[in-house]
Design a protein around this motif. Structure first.
Motif, PDB file in Angstrom:
ATOM      1  N   ASP A 164      -5.748  -9.346   3.142  1.00 26.33           N
ATOM      2  CA  ASP A 164      -4.299  -9.639   3.095  1.00 26.33           C
ATOM      3  C   ASP A 164      -3.462  -8.376   2.917  1.00 26.33           C
ATOM      4  OD1 ASP A 164      -4.891 -12.295   3.399  1.00 26.33           O
ATOM      5  OD2 ASP A 164      -4.877 -12.746   1.241  1.00 26.33           O
ATOM      6  N   ASP A 165      -4.165  -7.223   2.953  1.00 26.93           N
ATOM      7  CA  ASP A 165      -3.471  -5.937   2.882  1.00 26.93           C
ATOM      8  C   ASP A 165      -2.696  -5.796   1.564  1.00 26.93           C
ATOM      9  OD1 ASP A 165      -2.791  -3.444   3.669  1.00 26.93           O
ATOM     10  OD2 ASP A 165      -1.138  -4.086   4.989  1.00 26.93           O
ATOM     11  N   VAL A 166      -3.510  -5.784   0.441  1.00 25.06           N
ATOM     12  CA  VAL A 166      -2.884  -5.620  -0.879  1.00 25.06           C
ATOM     13  C   VAL A 166      -2.291  -4.221  -0.983  1.00 25.06           C
ATOM     14  CG1 VAL A 166      -4.423  -7.267  -1.937  1.00 25.06           C
ATOM     15  CG2 VAL A 166      -5.083  -4.875  -1.828  1.00 25.06           C
ATOM     16  N   ALA A 167      -1.632  -4.017  -2.062  1.00 22.70           N
ATOM     17  CA  ALA A 167      -0.999  -2.706  -2.276  1.00 22.70           C
ATOM     18  C   ALA A 167      -2.059  -1.615  -2.258  1.00 22.70           C
ATOM     19  CB  ALA A 167      -0.238  -2.696  -3.581  1.00 22.70           C
ATOM     20  N   HIS A 168      -1.636  -0.445  -1.784  1.00 21.60           N
ATOM     21  CA  HIS A 168      -2.585   0.649  -1.622  1.00 21.60           C
ATOM     22  C   HIS A 168      -3.224   1.069  -2.932  1.00 21.60           C
ATOM     23  CE1 HIS A 168      -4.392   4.133   0.253  1.00 21.60           C
ATOM     24  NE2 HIS A 168      -3.902   4.887  -0.751  1.00 21.60           N
ATOM     25  N   GLU A 169      -2.461   1.029  -4.019  1.00 25.53           N
ATOM     26  CA  GLU A 169      -3.011   1.467  -5.300  1.00 25.53           C
ATOM     27  C   GLU A 169      -4.080   0.504  -5.823  1.00 25.53           C
ATOM     28  OE1 GLU A 169       0.820  -0.783  -5.954  1.00 25.53           O
ATOM     29  OE2 GLU A 169       0.106   0.865  -4.670  1.00 25.53           O
ATOM     30  N   LYS A 170      -4.154  -0.755  -5.278  1.00 17.96           N
ATOM     31  CA  LYS A 170      -5.165  -1.731  -5.734  1.00 17.96           C
ATOM     32  C   LYS A 170      -6.413  -1.720  -4.854  1.00 17.96           C
ATOM     33  CE  LYS A 170      -1.885  -5.048  -7.710  1.00 17.96           C
ATOM     34  NZ  LYS A 170      -1.424  -6.442  -7.664  1.00 17.96           N
ATOM     35  N   ARG A 171      -6.328  -1.121  -3.678  1.00 20.77           N
ATOM     36  CA  ARG A 171      -7.440  -1.188  -2.744  1.00 20.77           C
ATOM     37  C   ARG A 171      -8.693  -0.506  -3.308  1.00 20.77           C
ATOM     38  NH1 ARG A 171      -6.185  -2.393   2.546  1.00 20.77           N
ATOM     39  NH2 ARG A 171      -7.873  -1.051   3.300  1.00 20.77           N
ATOM     40  N   GLU A 172      -8.464   0.641  -4.009  1.00 19.96           N
ATOM     41  CA  GLU A 172      -9.606   1.365  -4.579  1.00 19.96           C
ATOM     42  C   GLU A 172     -10.323   0.539  -5.640  1.00 19.96           C
ATOM     43  OE1 GLU A 172     -12.196   4.499  -4.525  1.00 19.96           O
ATOM     44  OE2 GLU A 172     -10.426   4.226  -3.241  1.00 19.96           O
ATOM     45  N   ARG A 173      -9.513  -0.125  -6.492  1.00 17.37           N
ATOM     46  CA  ARG A 173     -10.115  -0.944  -7.558  1.00 17.37           C
ATOM     47  C   ARG A 173     -10.838  -2.140  -6.955  1.00 17.37           C
ATOM     48  NH1 ARG A 173      -8.688  -5.132 -10.865  1.00 17.37           N
ATOM     49  NH2 ARG A 173      -6.645  -5.362  -9.876  1.00 17.37           N
ATOM     50  N   TYR A 174     -10.318  -2.746  -5.884  1.00 10.77           N
ATOM     51  CA  TYR A 174     -10.955  -3.880  -5.234  1.00 10.77           C
ATOM     52  C   TYR A 174     -12.313  -3.475  -4.654  1.00 10.77           C
ATOM     53  CZ  TYR A 174      -6.978  -7.124  -5.475  1.00 10.77           C
ATOM     54  OH  TYR A 174      -6.010  -7.989  -5.904  1.00 10.77           O
ATOM     55  N   MET A 175     -12.339  -2.275  -4.033  1.00 12.17           N
ATOM     56  CA  MET A 175     -13.586  -1.799  -3.461  1.00 12.17           C
ATOM     57  C   MET A 175     -14.635  -1.541  -4.537  1.00 12.17           C
ATOM     58  SD  MET A 175     -13.282  -1.751  -0.193  1.00 12.17           S
ATOM     59  CE  MET A 175     -14.648  -0.702   0.245  1.00 12.17           C
ATOM     60  N   ASP A 176     -14.199  -1.002  -5.689  1.00 17.49           N
ATOM     61  CA  ASP A 176     -15.144  -0.762  -6.792  1.00 17.49           C
ATOM     62  C   ASP A 176     -15.732  -2.073  -7.310  1.00 17.49           C
ATOM     63  OD1 ASP A 176     -14.726   1.946  -6.609  1.00 17.49           O
ATOM     64  OD2 ASP A 176     -13.197   1.993  -8.214  1.00 17.49           O
ATOM     65  N   VAL A 177     -14.897  -3.101  -7.434  1.00 16.93           N
ATOM     66  CA  VAL A 177     -15.385  -4.406  -7.915  1.00 16.93           C
ATOM     67  C   VAL A 177     -16.403  -5.002  -6.946  1.00 16.93           C
ATOM     68  CG1 VAL A 177     -14.718  -6.786  -8.421  1.00 16.93           C
ATOM     69  CG2 VAL A 177     -13.324  -4.896  -9.268  1.00 16.93           C
TER      70      VAL A 177
END
Length: 595
Positions: A389-402
C-alpha cells in the motif's frame, strides 16, 4: 438333584471286587454242579484207555489162570477200579486177583485172598516181597498148595491154632498182588460187588450189551442199593478166540462226592473271610493302579489352570511313566509358548501404545506447526500488505526488518522440526570422542554475551580443574548446552544470575545450569521435554524459542545414556545432565550421521 461323582479309585475298586467275586462264585458253582461230572468223564476216559489195551495183553497170555489173575490185579491197581471179565452170555470168569505167593520149607504156595471174607484192615500194612509172615488158614486142596487164609500177621500169634482146626504157616513172601494204597475205600468190598450186585444188573442190560460192536464202549452210572454209593461202570467188548467177551470196570464216585460235599461246607466258612480279603486286596490294588493316574490327573488339572510350576513325578518304565514324561514335555512347551505369547502381547501393547502416542504426537505436531506458523505468517502478510500500500518511507525499513525477523523465526522452527524428525526416526548416530567439556561451555557462554547484557544477567561458571575430558559427541553436547543456556537466559529475571557448575559423581561428570526466575509447576516438570510444550504459552513469543529445543536435548541425552532432568530451586529452575568421563568409556562407537 446333583449326580454323585465317583472317582476312578472307587470305580476300579468296585470293578475289581465284582469281577473277582463273580469269578469266585463261578468257581463255587462249577465245583457244586460240574466238578463231579468232570471227574466222571476224566475217570471214564482213563478207564477206557486202560481197557482198550487189555485185549492185546490178554491174548498174549498162556492158558494160566494165575497169569490172568495177576494181569487183572495189575489193571485194577493201576485204574483204581474193580475189573470183571464176562463171556458172550455175560457169565463172569472166576478171578482171584489178590494173592500171596510164599515159600516155606522149599515149597511154593499160593495164598488166595477172598474178596468177600477179607477187608483191607485184615492185611498187615506195607507187605513187600521178602517179608516173613505167619498165616493161619485152611488148605483147600489135597496137595496143601492152596490155602484159604483166616488170619495173616507179621509175627506168630501166641494162640494155639490146632484147637480151631487151622493150619499155621510161617513163610517168606516171594510174590504178591494186593490192593494198592491208592485204591479208594474198601477195595475188597468194591470188588465183591461185581459178583454180587453188578452181575444181576448186567442181566437186565443184556440186550443193550450184547448188541455192542467189537471195540466199542458203553458207560453207565450205578448206585449201590445197600450203601447208597455211586459207581461208574464202563463196559468194553472185545473178541477173544473167535468169541465175544466183555471187560467190565467199576469205579467208585464216592471220593469226588465227598470232596464236593466237603468243599461246599468249607465254602460256607471260607466265603466271609475270602470276601474280607478280597475287599482289602481290591482296595490296595485299585490304589496302586490308580495312584499314577490320579497324579497325572492333578498335573493335568494344574496345566488346565496354566500352572506349570509342579511337574508330574512318575518315573516308572511303563505307559504311565511315558505319559508323565510326555505331559511334562507338553507343560514345558506350553509354559514357554505362553511366556512368548505374553511377551509378544506386552510388545504388541507397547507397539500399539507407541503407535497411538505417535499418532497423537503427529496430530499435536500438525496442530502446533499450524499454530506456530500462523502467527509469523500473519505478521509477514500484514507488513507485506503495508509495503504494497506504499506506506511512508520512514516505515518501510522497519516493516522490512519485521518481515525478515519473522522469516528467520519460521526458518529456525523448520530446521528444529527437521532435526527432531531425524531423532524420532532414529536416523542420528553419535560421533563420540574425547574432549574437554569446559571449552565448549566457555565458547557457548561467549556467544550469549549480547543477550546476557541486554537483560543485565550475570553468568557465573564453576568448573573444577580436576574434571577430565568426557566421552561424547561434542557437536551434540554443544547443541544441548546452547538450548539449555538459551532457555535459562530467556526465562531469567532481569538483573539476576545464571550459574553453570560441574561436579564429579562416581564415573560421570554432572553439569548443572541454574537461573533465577519463575518456577515450573511440579506436575509439569516432566512434560517440559515434550515438543511444543510451554509452561506459559502467552509469553513464548516475547521470550523467543521454537518450543522444540528441550525435545531435541532429550533425544541427544538419551542417545548418550545420560541422567538428566529439571527441578525447582529456591530462586528459580535448574537443568542438569551427566556425561561419562573419558577414562571410563566403554569403547569407541563412532558412527556416521544420517542426514
Amino acid at each position: 438333584m446333583k449326580r454323585l461323582r465317583l472317582n476312578v479309585v472307587t470305580k476300579l475298586f468296585a470293578a475289581t471286587f465284582v469281577f473277582v467275586f463273580l469269578l469266585y462264585a463261578l468257581i463255587l458253582i462249577g465245583e457244586k454242579f460240574f466238578f463231579e461230572r468232570f471227574y466222571l468223564n476224566a475217570k471214564v476216559s482213563e478207564l477206557s484207555q486202560a481197557m482198550a489195551s487189555f485185549p492185546d495183553e490178554y491174548a498174549k497170555l498162556p492158558p494160566d489162570k494165575h497169569k490172568l489173575d495177576k494181569l487183572v490185579g495189575t489193571l485194577m491197581n493201576r485204574t483204581d477200579a474193580s475189573i470183571a471179565i464176562v463171556d458172550e452170555q455175560l457169565r463172569p470168569l472166576n478171578l482171584t486177583p489178590y494173592f500171596l505167593e510164599i515159600k516155606a520149607a522149599n515149597k511154593n504156595q499160593v495164598i488166595t485172598l477172598p474178596l468177600k471174607e477179607m477187608k483191607s484192615t485184615d492185611l498187615p500194612e506195607g507187605l513187600r516181597v521178602g517179608d516173613t509172615i505167619t498165616i493161619d488158614g485152611i488148605y483147600m486142596d489135597e496137595n496143601n498148595r492152596n490155602m484159604k487164609p483166616i488170619r495173616i500177621a507179621r509175627q506168630s500169634p501166641s494162640t494155639n491154632v490146632s484147637e480151631n482146626g487151622l493150619t499155621r504157616v510161617t513163610a517168606v513172601i516171594s510174590e504178591l498182588m494186593l490192593p494198592s494204597q491208592r485204591r479208594a475205600h474198601n477195595p475188597f468190598y468194591q470188588d465183591s460187588l461185581v459178583a454180587d450186585q453188578i452181575g444181576p444188573w448186567l442181566t437186565q442190560q443184556y440186550d443193550e450189551i450184547t448188541q455192542m460192536k467189537s471195540g466199542s464202549f458203553i458207560q453207565r452210572k450205578w448206585t449201590d442199593p445197600w450203601s447208597g454209593v455211586n459207581y461208574a461202570i464202563v463196559i468194553h467188548r472185545f473178541s477173544y478166540q473167535g468169541g465175544a467177551n466183555y471187560i467190565l470196570a467199576v469205579t467208585t464216585l464216592q471220593p469226588v462226592s465227598d470232596a464236593v460235599s466237603m468243599l461246599t461246607s468249607y465254602s460256607l466258612y471260607a466265603t466271609p473271610v475270602i470276601l474280607v480279603i478280597l475287599l482289602l486286596l481290591s482296595f490296595v490294588f485299585s490304589k496302586i493302579i490308580t495312584k499314577p493316574l490320579v497324579t497325572l490327573s492333578h498335573s493335568a488339572s494344574r496345566m488346565a489352570n496354566l500352572d506349570f510350576t509342579e511337574l508330574a513325578s512318575i518315573h516308572s518304565q511303563d505307559e504311565f511313566g511315558e505319559l508323565s514324561r510326555h505331559l511334562n514335555t507338553l507343560a514345558g512347551k506350553l509354559d514357554q509358548t505362553l511366556k512368548e505369547l505374553t511377551n509378544a502381547n506386552v510388545t504388541l501393547r507397547e507397539d500399539l501404545a507407541h503407535k497411538e502416542k505417535m499418532e497423537q504426537l503427529r496430530k499435536e505436531l500438525i496442530a502446533n506447526i499450524s499454530h506456530e506458523l500462523k502467527t509469523p505468517l500473519g505478521i509477514v502478510k500484514g507488513f507485506a500488505e503495508g509495503l504494497k500500500d506504499d506506506v511512508a518511507h520512514e516505515k518501510r525499513e522497519r516493516y522490512m526488518d519485521v518481515i525478515l525477523s519473522e522469516v528467520d523465526k519460521m526458518n529456525e522452527l523448520i530446521m528444529d522440526m527437521l532435526e527432531l524428525s531425524k531423532f524420532e526416526a532414529k536416523a542420528i548416530l553419535l560421533r563420540r570422542q574425547s574432549f574437554p567439556v569446559s571449552e565448549i561451555i566457555d565458547r557457548v557462554a561467549a556467544s550469549f554475551q549480547l543477550q546476557l547484557a541486554n537483560k543485565q544477567v550475570r553468568l557465573w561458571l564453576s568448573l573444577p580443574e580436576e574434571i577430565n575430558n568426557v566421552w561424547a559427541d561434542p557437536r551434540r553436547i554443544e547443541q544441548v548446552i546452547v538450548n539449555l543456556l538459551g532457555n535459562a537466559v530467556r526465562h531469567a529475571n532481569p538483573s539476576s544470575e545464571i550459574r553453570i557448575t560441574g561436579t564429579r559423581e562416581r564415573e560421570c561428570i554432572r553439569l548443572r545450569i541454574e537461573n533465577e526466575g519463575a518456577h515450573i509447576p511440579d506436575d509439569q516438570l516432566t512434560r517440559i521435554w515434550e515438543q511444543f510444550y510451554r509452561v506459559d504459552s502467552s509469553r513464548w513469543r516475547k521470550s523467543g524459542g521454537t518450543g522444540l529445543g528441550l525435545a531435541i536435548c532429550k533425544h541427544i541425552l538419551d542417545l548418550h545414556g545420560s541422567d538428566y532432568g529439571a527441578e525447582n530451586t529456591v530462586n528459580g529452575v535448574a537443568f542438569f545432565f551427566t556425561l561419562v568421563e573419558n577414562e571410563n568409556k566403554g569403547g569407541n562407537d563412532n558412527g556416521s550421521e544420517k542426514e
